[in-house]
Design an enzyme around this catalytic site. Structure first.
Site, mmCIF file in Angstrom:
data_model
loop_
_atom_site.group_PDB
_atom_site.id
_atom_site.type_symbol
_atom_site.label_atom_id
_atom_site.label_comp_id
_atom_site.label_asym_id
_atom_site.label_seq_id
_atom_site.Cartn_x
_atom_site.Cartn_y
_atom_site.Cartn_z
ATOM 1 N N LYS A 1 0.850 -1.197 0.000
ATOM 2 C CA LYS A 1 0.000 0.000 0.000
ATOM 3 C C LYS A 1 0.876 1.234 0.000
ATOM 4 C CE LYS A 1 0.907 1.194 4.465
ATOM 5 N NZ LYS A 1 1.646 2.430 4.887
ATOM 6 N N GLY B 1 3.567 -1.466 4.208
ATOM 7 C CA GLY B 1 2.559 -2.281 4.870
ATOM 8 C C GLY B 1 2.686 -3.765 4.668
ATOM 9 N N GLY B 2 3.882 -4.260 4.404
ATOM 10 C CA GLY B 2 4.041 -5.668 4.085
ATOM 11 C C GLY B 2 3.578 -6.613 5.177
ATOM 12 N N GLY C 1 10.228 -2.570 6.616
ATOM 13 C CA GLY C 1 10.560 -1.243 7.122
ATOM 14 C C GLY C 1 10.527 -0.161 6.077
ATOM 15 N N GLY C 2 9.780 -0.398 4.979
ATOM 16 C CA GLY C 2 9.722 0.584 3.904
ATOM 17 C C GLY C 2 8.467 1.437 3.893
ATOM 18 N N GLY C 3 7.533 1.192 4.824
ATOM 19 C CA GLY C 3 6.293 1.959 4.851
ATOM 20 C C GLY C 3 5.256 1.479 3.863
ATOM 21 N N PRO D 1 9.638 -4.809 0.701
ATOM 22 C CA PRO D 1 10.759 -4.570 1.620
ATOM 23 C C PRO D 1 10.283 -4.292 3.037
ATOM 24 C CG PRO D 1 10.439 -2.685 0.156
ATOM 25 C CD PRO D 1 9.559 -3.782 -0.361
ATOM 26 N N ASP E 1 -3.028 -0.897 10.400
ATOM 27 C CA ASP E 1 -3.198 -0.938 8.950
ATOM 28 C C ASP E 1 -3.900 -2.207 8.464
ATOM 29 O OD1 ASP E 1 -1.828 1.433 8.855
ATOM 30 O OD2 ASP E 1 -0.017 0.623 7.939
ATOM 31 N N SER F 1 1.458 -5.993 7.676
ATOM 32 C CA SER F 1 0.009 -5.871 7.840
ATOM 33 C C SER F 1 -0.733 -6.572 6.724
ATOM 34 C CB SER F 1 -0.390 -4.392 7.885
ATOM 35 O OG SER F 1 0.138 -3.751 9.027
#
Length: 286
Positions: free
Chosen positions: A19, A108-109, A104-106, A102, A144, A111
């Protein structure tokens, strides 16, 4: 994920899409320490791929997934255990995660992986919970998670769980990652984080409003993210998703996005994906 052996009996792949937060305003802080916010979530046609193999015993095992993350704290495993605890199910599962998003990339992996696990296991275990009940469970795993369960691009408020579906343009995004893993908890606990941005309306956002309140803190703590934002701003408006470190810009065509992609410095990871208002998971499950 390279080297992940998936048995023929496993069902999948089931998508766990990434996302983007198209903006992120921190509007306050509750007495329990959680922050209130406003944001817009849009999905990407890019993400992890999960496979599920129902076991004859009650064990829950994860295969693949984020490197270095112990299974007991993995959100797929926690989702499976939570679902079983909530329903009294005694079924087991092997979860195979081809990890692409990735960490810690923001994006939402974690979640998204949790949401896909809840949605698919609800079906495979024959539990028949509706999306509202699944989203309530998902909220226990992360703010999220509900948006991934409902599967519609959304305006979000509260801690991210109060969702209003929105219909947005579906551009092509170039996402650039300076390959840093950022702790959301560290950003939200920083004393310099803005926590009093005035609320705005969906109409304000659609008229071009919005920014990311976390950007100033992330730039200070991770200057390499700031370098990506500054570089990508030379081609289109660049924004950081969530608490970073991935940075994105929207383009009207795939060709234009890929043209800029070819200019990205080699030390940064990058990909091009289409923004979508209906989650690939929702499309796969219905």
């Amino acid at each position: 994920m390279t080297g992940l052996q998936i048995p023929a009996s496993a069902q999948g792949p089931w998508p766990a899409p990434a996302k983007l937060n198209l903006f992120l305003h921190i509007t306050g802080r509750r007495a329990d320490g959680y922050h209130t916010l406003q944001t817009v979530f849009q999905f990407l046609d890019y993400g992890d791929r999960l496979y599920f193999d129902v076991r004859k015993d009650a064990a829950i095992h994860r295969h693949g997934g984020p490197a270095g993350l112990a299974p007991q704290v993995d959100l797929c495993v926690r989702a499976a255990r939570l679902l079983r605890q909530h329903t009294g199910s005694r079924k087991g599962i092997d979860i195979y995660n081809e990890k692409i998003i990735p960490t810690g990339g923001g994006l939402g992996g974690g979640s998204s992986d949790a949401a896909t696990s809840l949605v698919v296991l609800n079906r495979l275990w024959g539990l028949d919970l509706d999306s509202i009940e699944l989203a309530a469970l998902g909220l226990q795993l992360g703010a999220d998670v509900p948006v991934f369960i409902h599967g519609q691009a959304a305006w979000a408020e509260g801690v991210g769980e109060i969702l209003t579906p929105v219909t947005l343009p579906e551009p092509w995004y170039l996402v650039v990652n300076p390959v840093v893993s950022i702790s959301t908890a560290d950003i939200f606990s920083d004393v310099e984080l803005t926590r009093d941005t005035p609320g705005m309306t969906i109409r304000d956002f659609l008229s071009g409003g919005g920014h990311n309140d976390c950007e100033t803190v992330v730039r200070r703590m991770y200057p390499e993210v700031g370098a990506v934002i500054d570089w990508l701003n030379g081609y289109a408006t660049a924004r950081m998703t969530g608490t970073g470190g991935c940075v994105f810009a929207a383009f009207e065509t795939e060709a234009r996005a890929r043209t800029v992609e070819r200019q990205v410095p080699q030390e940064w990871s990058r990909f091009v994906a289409r923004g979508v208002n209906r989650s690939p998971l929702l499309a796969a499950i219905t």
